[in-house]
Design a protein around this motif. Structure first.
Motif, PDB file in Angstrom:
ATOM      1  N   ARG A 226       0.836  -1.208   0.000  1.00 57.22           N
ATOM      2  CA  ARG A 226       0.000   0.000   0.000  1.00 57.22           C
ATOM      3  C   ARG A 226       0.865   1.251   0.000  1.00 57.22           C
ATOM      4  O   ARG A 226       0.580   2.222  -0.710  1.00 57.22           O
ATOM      5  CB  ARG A 226      -0.926   0.000   1.215  1.00 57.22           C
ATOM      6  CG  ARG A 226      -1.897   1.188   1.241  1.00 57.22           C
ATOM      7  CD  ARG A 226      -2.886   1.093   2.382  1.00 57.22           C
ATOM      8  NE  ARG A 226      -2.246   1.251   3.690  1.00 57.22           N
ATOM      9  CZ  ARG A 226      -2.128   0.288   4.576  1.00 57.22           C
ATOM     10  NH1 ARG A 226      -2.583  -0.938   4.302  1.00 57.22           N
ATOM     11  NH2 ARG A 226      -1.559   0.512   5.745  1.00 57.22           N
TER      12      ARG A 226
ATOM     13  N   ALA B 278       3.137   4.105   7.767  1.00 60.89           N
ATOM     14  CA  ALA B 278       3.346   2.699   7.434  1.00 60.89           C
ATOM     15  C   ALA B 278       4.192   2.011   8.496  1.00 60.89           C
ATOM     16  O   ALA B 278       3.901   0.873   8.904  1.00 60.89           O
ATOM     17  CB  ALA B 278       4.025   2.577   6.065  1.00 60.89           C
TER      18      ALA B 278
ATOM     19  N   ALA C 295       2.362   1.747  -3.413  1.00 62.94           N
ATOM     20  CA  ALA C 295       1.360   2.255  -4.350  1.00 62.94           C
ATOM     21  C   ALA C 295       1.061   3.721  -4.092  1.00 62.94           C
ATOM     22  O   ALA C 295       0.908   4.510  -5.029  1.00 62.94           O
ATOM     23  CB  ALA C 295       0.084   1.427  -4.233  1.00 62.94           C
ATOM     24  N   ASP C 296       1.006   4.107  -2.815  1.00 67.18           N
ATOM     25  CA  ASP C 296       0.673   5.490  -2.462  1.00 67.18           C
ATOM     26  C   ASP C 296       1.769   6.467  -2.877  1.00 67.18           C
ATOM     27  O   ASP C 296       1.475   7.555  -3.389  1.00 67.18           O
ATOM     28  CB  ASP C 296       0.417   5.609  -0.958  1.00 67.18           C
ATOM     29  CG  ASP C 296      -0.891   4.955  -0.533  1.00 67.18           C
ATOM     30  OD1 ASP C 296      -1.718   4.648  -1.418  1.00 67.18           O
ATOM     31  OD2 ASP C 296      -1.070   4.732   0.684  1.00 67.18           O
TER      32      ASP C 296
ATOM     33  N   GLN D   6       3.757   9.597   5.149  1.00 68.80           N
ATOM     34  CA  GLN D   6       3.249   8.301   4.691  1.00 68.80           C
ATOM     35  C   GLN D   6       4.134   7.155   5.179  1.00 68.80           C
ATOM     36  O   GLN D   6       3.641   6.089   5.573  1.00 68.80           O
ATOM     37  CB  GLN D   6       3.158   8.286   3.156  1.00 68.80           C
ATOM     38  CG  GLN D   6       2.115   9.247   2.598  1.00 68.80           C
ATOM     39  CD  GLN D   6       2.185   9.354   1.085  1.00 68.80           C
ATOM     40  OE1 GLN D   6       3.152   9.875   0.527  1.00 68.80           O
ATOM     41  NE2 GLN D   6       1.158   8.847   0.419  1.00 68.80           N
TER      42      GLN D   6
ATOM     43  N   THR E  94      -8.966   3.271  11.026  1.00 64.08           N
ATOM     44  CA  THR E  94      -8.966   2.806   9.635  1.00 64.08           C
ATOM     45  C   THR E  94      -9.890   1.625   9.455  1.00 64.08           C
ATOM     46  O   THR E  94     -10.326   1.025  10.417  1.00 64.08           O
ATOM     47  CB  THR E  94      -7.543   2.419   9.212  1.00 64.08           C
ATOM     48  OG1 THR E  94      -7.042   1.426  10.134  1.00 64.08           O
ATOM     49  CG2 THR E  94      -6.637   3.603   9.190  1.00 64.08           C
TER      50      THR E  94
END
Length: 266
Positions: free
Chosen positions: A96, A244, A99-100, A240, A266
């Protein structure tokens, strides 16, 4: 070293490993039994066992005089298990992140005076990403390395800073005072940045991953070409990466206020 000496050393290693396998199979064995299994004299078996015992790989039952596997084997197995757990849990998060941010994501752990890459996820922008898995990298010239070094015991930071600090590019930190200042900055802001420090044109941002006891057990980073990861946007990437890292930490059993808040929202 002569070929004969080399062959003898290899034979000794083979016999020592066989002893570990025999003890794993039978639980406990005496010197005479080990000598018979190996087909060697008792004195040879004793020397091999004594060497393994000095490394805590075998231990002797004080009452019976027999040998069994020692705590050193448990430590080695535990270290391997911990890394496997880290890789498994991080893979719920790193795709993720990749991808972000659109870049390559790496997970690294501290090994001696270097960092070892244990996992990598390529982002959509990484056309031919270099595979770092299994490679050791310097602590002072990388974002992952600086995170790990910043949270390592003080004596390790002093040892690394004492150098020599190899220069990989014109931007590599090679001055001990600058390195200590950089590590302090990492601790204060919660992440590390390396711009053109290991390779010209490579930028990376890393944040610490913590274990169940709150200590830093790894580092996760996002890296890519410097022209894509411009300094003006690194703060956003850092947010970000930190998020993570906190998610991986939570999966590893570290429930700090920040990671708990993220997981419940989330």
């Amino acid at each position: 070293m002569s070929s004969g000496t080399g062959e003898s050393a290899v034979q000794s290693v083979d016999r020592a490993l066989t002893i570990l396998k025999l003890l794993a199979r039978d639980g406990e064995l005496g010197i005479s039994e080990l000598a018979v299994e190996l087909g060697v004299h008792r004195s040879t078996a004793f020397r091999l066992v004594a060497t393994l015992e000095s490394h805590d790989l075998v231990e002797q039952d004080s009452e019976r005089g027999r040998y069994r596997l020692g705590v050193g084997v448990v430590r080695l197995a535990g270290a391997t298990s911990a890394r496997l757990d880290l890789v498994r849990e991080s893979r719920f998060v790193t795709p993720r992140l990749a991808a972000d941010v659109g870049e390559t994501v790496n997970v690294a752990v501290l090994v001696g005076c270097e960092a070892l890459y244990v996992d990598q996820t390529a982002g959509p922008s990484a056309l031919q990403s270099h595979n770092w898995v299994g490679q050791l990298i310097p602590l002072h010239a990388t974002s992952n390395g600086k995170v790990l070094l910043a949270h390592a015991p003080g004596e390790l930071a002093a040892e690394v800073a004492a150098g020599p600090l190899s220069a990989f590019t014109a931007n590599t930190i090679t001055d001990p005072v600058r390195l200590h200042a950089a590590l302090q900055e990492v601790r204060e802001r919660g992440y590390a940045i390396a711009v053109d420090e290991l390779e010209d044109g490579l930028t990376a941002v890393a944040a610490p991953v913590r274990g169940a006891d709150g200590t830093v057990i790894a580092s996760v980073s996002a890296s890519g070409p410097s022209f894509r990861l411009a300094e003006s946007g690194l703060a956003g990437v850092a947010e970000q990466v930190i998020a993570a890292a906190q998610d991986i930490s939570a999966r590893m059993g570290c429930y700090s206020d920040m990671s708990v808040k993220r997981r419940t929202s989330t």
